[in-house]
Design a protein around this motif. Structure first.
Motif, PDB file in Angstrom:
ATOM      1  N   PRO A  40      26.475  32.217  40.424  1.00 10.93           N
ATOM      2  CA  PRO A  40      27.515  31.629  39.467  1.00 10.93           C
ATOM      3  C   PRO A  40      28.870  31.795  39.497  1.00 10.93           C
ATOM      4  O   PRO A  40      29.672  30.632  39.178  1.00 10.93           O
ATOM      5  N   ASN A  41      29.383  32.929  39.804  1.00  9.03           N
ATOM      6  CA  ASN A  41      30.666  33.142  39.683  1.00  9.03           C
ATOM      7  C   ASN A  41      31.331  33.472  41.082  1.00  9.03           C
ATOM      8  O   ASN A  41      32.634  33.949  41.020  1.00  9.03           O
ATOM      9  N   TRP A  42      30.572  33.568  41.855  1.00  5.19           N
ATOM     10  CA  TRP A  42      30.996  34.296  43.372  1.00  5.19           C
ATOM     11  C   TRP A  42      31.224  33.149  44.489  1.00  5.19           C
ATOM     12  O   TRP A  42      30.169  32.241  44.735  1.00  5.19           O
ATOM     13  N   PHE A  43      32.195  33.065  44.986  1.00  5.64           N
ATOM     14  CA  PHE A  43      32.561  31.926  46.017  1.00  5.64           C
ATOM     15  C   PHE A  43      32.844  32.606  47.370  1.00  5.64           C
ATOM     16  O   PHE A  43      33.321  33.690  47.222  1.00  5.64           O
ATOM     17  N   CYS A  44      32.647  31.946  48.469  1.00  2.32           N
ATOM     18  CA  CYS A  44      32.965  32.177  49.762  1.00  2.32           C
ATOM     19  C   CYS A  44      33.923  31.154  50.279  1.00  2.32           C
ATOM     20  O   CYS A  44      33.621  30.045  50.039  1.00  2.32           O
ATOM     21  N   TRP A  45      35.039  31.605  50.718  1.00  3.61           N
ATOM     22  CA  TRP A  45      35.855  30.500  51.277  1.00  3.61           C
ATOM     23  C   TRP A  45      36.449  30.971  52.714  1.00  3.61           C
ATOM     24  O   TRP A  45      36.874  31.821  53.082  1.00  3.61           O
ATOM     25  N   HIS A  46      36.130  29.830  53.555  1.00  3.99           N
ATOM     26  CA  HIS A  46      36.330  30.282  55.201  1.00  3.99           C
ATOM     27  C   HIS A  46      37.345  29.339  55.585  1.00  3.99           C
ATOM     28  O   HIS A  46      36.897  28.139  55.734  1.00  3.99           O
ATOM     29  N   GLN A  47      38.457  29.606  55.904  1.00  2.00           N
ATOM     30  CA  GLN A  47      39.318  29.026  56.760  1.00  2.00           C
ATOM     31  C   GLN A  47      39.715  29.293  58.089  1.00  2.00           C
ATOM     32  O   GLN A  47      40.124  30.496  58.445  1.00  2.00           O
ATOM     33  N   GLN A  48      39.911  28.217  58.941  1.00  2.00           N
ATOM     34  CA  GLN A  48      40.034  28.432  60.398  1.00  2.00           C
ATOM     35  C   GLN A  48      41.218  27.569  60.853  1.00  2.00           C
ATOM     36  O   GLN A  48      41.283  26.332  60.473  1.00  2.00           O
ATOM     37  N   LEU A  49      42.150  28.173  61.368  1.00  2.00           N
ATOM     38  CA  LEU A  49      43.454  27.453  61.786  1.00  2.00           C
ATOM     39  C   LEU A  49      43.804  27.406  63.155  1.00  2.00           C
ATOM     40  O   LEU A  49      43.147  28.399  63.838  1.00  2.00           O
ATOM     41  N   LYS A  50      43.836  26.435  63.821  1.00  2.00           N
ATOM     42  CA  LYS A  50      44.344  26.118  65.517  1.00  2.00           C
ATOM     43  C   LYS A  50      45.429  25.557  65.563  1.00  2.00           C
ATOM     44  O   LYS A  50      46.000  24.548  64.821  1.00  2.00           O
ATOM     45  N   TYR A  76      35.689  36.096  43.197  1.00  2.00           N
ATOM     46  CA  TYR A  76      34.968  36.043  41.950  1.00  2.00           C
ATOM     47  C   TYR A  76      35.875  35.194  40.667  1.00  2.00           C
ATOM     48  O   TYR A  76      37.151  35.594  40.341  1.00  2.00           O
ATOM     49  N   LEU A  77      35.107  34.060  40.354  1.00  2.00           N
ATOM     50  CA  LEU A  77      35.985  33.437  39.450  1.00  2.00           C
ATOM     51  C   LEU A  77      35.640  33.579  38.033  1.00  2.00           C
ATOM     52  O   LEU A  77      34.347  33.503  37.626  1.00  2.00           O
ATOM     53  N   SER A  78      36.328  33.897  37.006  1.00  2.00           N
ATOM     54  CA  SER A  78      36.075  34.167  35.578  1.00  2.00           C
ATOM     55  C   SER A  78      36.151  32.841  34.813  1.00  2.00           C
ATOM     56  O   SER A  78      36.985  32.305  34.775  1.00  2.00           O
ATOM     57  N   PHE A  79      34.883  32.430  34.279  1.00  2.00           N
ATOM     58  CA  PHE A  79      34.887  31.132  33.427  1.00  2.00           C
ATOM     59  C   PHE A  79      35.016  31.602  31.978  1.00  2.00           C
ATOM     60  O   PHE A  79      34.352  32.927  31.815  1.00  2.00           O
ATOM     61  N   PRO A  80      35.776  31.014  31.128  1.00  2.00           N
ATOM     62  CA  PRO A  80      36.476  29.712  31.319  1.00  2.00           C
ATOM     63  C   PRO A  80      37.783  30.190  31.187  1.00  2.00           C
ATOM     64  O   PRO A  80      38.815  29.243  31.359  1.00  2.00           O
ATOM     65  N   GLN A  81      38.016  31.188  31.590  1.00  2.00           N
ATOM     66  CA  GLN A  81      39.705  31.608  31.963  1.00  2.00           C
ATOM     67  C   GLN A  81      40.313  31.181  33.184  1.00  2.00           C
ATOM     68  O   GLN A  81      41.520  30.882  33.279  1.00  2.00           O
ATOM     69  N   ASN A  82      39.612  30.605  33.816  1.00  2.00           N
ATOM     70  CA  ASN A  82      40.023  29.918  35.234  1.00  2.00           C
ATOM     71  C   ASN A  82      41.015  30.890  36.262  1.00  2.00           C
ATOM     72  O   ASN A  82      41.903  30.439  36.572  1.00  2.00           O
ATOM     73  N   GLN A  83      40.610  32.180  35.897  1.00  2.00           N
ATOM     74  CA  GLN A  83      41.434  33.215  36.745  1.00  2.00           C
ATOM     75  C   GLN A  83      40.300  33.903  37.839  1.00  2.00           C
ATOM     76  O   GLN A  83      39.307  34.019  37.484  1.00  2.00           O
ATOM     77  N   TYR A  84      40.925  34.049  39.296  1.00  2.00           N
ATOM     78  CA  TYR A  84      39.865  34.713  39.925  1.00  2.00           C
ATOM     79  C   TYR A  84      40.686  35.668  40.840  1.00  2.00           C
ATOM     80  O   TYR A  84      41.758  35.951  40.870  1.00  2.00           O
ATOM     81  N   THR A  85      39.967  36.492  41.407  1.00  2.00           N
ATOM     82  CA  THR A  85      40.179  37.962  42.218  1.00  2.00           C
ATOM     83  C   THR A  85      39.585  37.625  43.656  1.00  2.00           C
ATOM     84  O   THR A  85      38.440  36.925  43.647  1.00  2.00           O
ATOM     85  N   PHE A  86      39.965  38.103  44.713  1.00  2.00           N
ATOM     86  CA  PHE A  86      39.339  37.939  45.844  1.00  2.00           C
ATOM     87  C   PHE A  86      39.725  38.969  46.910  1.00  2.00           C
ATOM     88  O   PHE A  86      40.794  39.836  46.855  1.00  2.00           O
ATOM     89  N   LEU A  96      42.953  42.337  53.021  1.00  2.00           N
ATOM     90  CA  LEU A  96      43.994  41.817  51.916  1.00  2.00           C
ATOM     91  C   LEU A  96      42.994  41.853  50.756  1.00  2.00           C
ATOM     92  O   LEU A  96      41.892  41.613  50.647  1.00  2.00           O
ATOM     93  N   GLU A  97      43.674  41.733  49.333  1.00  2.00           N
ATOM     94  CA  GLU A  97      43.192  41.297  48.319  1.00  2.00           C
ATOM     95  C   GLU A  97      44.213  40.592  47.557  1.00  2.00           C
ATOM     96  O   GLU A  97      45.467  40.412  47.881  1.00  2.00           O
ATOM     97  N   GLY A  98      43.737  39.742  46.476  1.00  2.00           N
ATOM     98  CA  GLY A  98      44.604  38.793  45.877  1.00  2.00           C
ATOM     99  C   GLY A  98      44.098  38.374  44.580  1.00  2.00           C
ATOM    100  O   GLY A  98      42.979  38.536  44.195  1.00  2.00           O
ATOM    101  N   ASN A  99      44.776  37.562  44.033  1.00  2.00           N
ATOM    102  CA  ASN A  99      44.178  36.995  42.764  1.00  2.00           C
ATOM    103  C   ASN A  99      44.815  35.424  42.559  1.00  2.00           C
ATOM    104  O   ASN A  99      45.821  35.249  43.168  1.00  2.00           O
ATOM    105  N   GLY A 100      44.361  34.592  41.757  1.00  2.00           N
ATOM    106  CA  GLY A 100      44.682  33.416  41.650  1.00  2.00           C
ATOM    107  C   GLY A 100      44.380  32.844  40.294  1.00  2.00           C
ATOM    108  O   GLY A 100      43.507  33.391  39.307  1.00  2.00           O
ATOM    109  N   TRP A 101      44.802  31.658  39.891  1.00  2.00           N
ATOM    110  CA  TRP A 101      44.552  31.059  38.793  1.00  2.00           C
ATOM    111  C   TRP A 101      44.663  29.596  38.921  1.00  2.00           C
ATOM    112  O   TRP A 101      45.392  29.047  39.729  1.00  2.00           O
ATOM    113  N   ILE A 102      43.921  28.809  38.000  1.00  2.00           N
ATOM    114  CA  ILE A 102      43.622  27.360  38.193  1.00  2.00           C
ATOM    115  C   ILE A 102      44.204  26.561  37.006  1.00  2.00           C
ATOM    116  O   ILE A 102      43.827  27.123  35.772  1.00  2.00           O
TER     117      ILE A 102
END
Length: 159
Positions: A40-50, A76-86, A96-102
């Motif tokens: 429910p709160n865990w996502f995986c984001w794979h990005q590839q650039l060429k 990990y996205l925390s609902f309903p705060q719409n903030q996440y860490t990764f 690396l590590e980081g955080n974000g918000w929506i």
């Protein structure tokens, strides 16, 4: 408008321009982004650039000299705060590590390279232009200097 990027699983095509410090030309860049949710709160984001049009005989001091750049996020996205860490595995920078918000129109995140004496860190914004289109702006710095920038459009290709 509800966000379709990050909050929903799917695949995206990326196309844009890449700039690096000490390089006078801007390179076109293409890539893919795959987002999946396993819990429910865990996502995986794979990005590839060429870099499809890069010139030959480049020196090895630039990111764009690699055949591709890979990013693998686990977040990990925390609902309903719409903030996440990764945590992020980058094939050049390492761990690396980081955080974000929506918010209603933007997804904003920052990240930093772990145990890095060069103090490399980045900042990204994703602006939602429509349900299936986002505008990505990204910048990687070291100390007080800009290393790379990326401006691209993300278009949803499948769910």
């Amino acid at each position: 408008m509800k966000h379709s990027f990050l909050l929903e699983p799917g695949q995206w095509r990326l196309k844009g321009l890449w700039c690096e410090t000490n390089r006078t030309t801007t390179l076109s860049v293409e890539g893919t982004v795959t987002l999946s949710w396993n819990q429910p709160n865990w996502f995986c984001w794979h990005q590839q650039l060429k870099f499809p049009s890069k010139e030959q005989n480049l020196d090895k001091d630039h990111f764009s000299d690699c055949s591709e750049i890979n990013f693998v996020y686990q977040g990990y996205l925390s609902f309903p705060q719409n903030q996440y860490t990764f945590v992020l595995k980058h094939n050049i920078l390492g761990n690396l590590e980081g955080n974000g918000w929506i918010n209603s129109s933007w997804i904003i995140q920052r990240y930093w390279v772990l145990n890095d004496r060069k103090r490399r860190q980045g900042f990204e914004t994703l602006y939602q232009e429509s349900t299936g289109t986002y505008r990505l702006c990204s910048c990687l710095t070291y100390g007080h200097q800009i290393m790379t920038t990326l401006e691209a459009t993300l278009v949803r290709s499948s769910i």
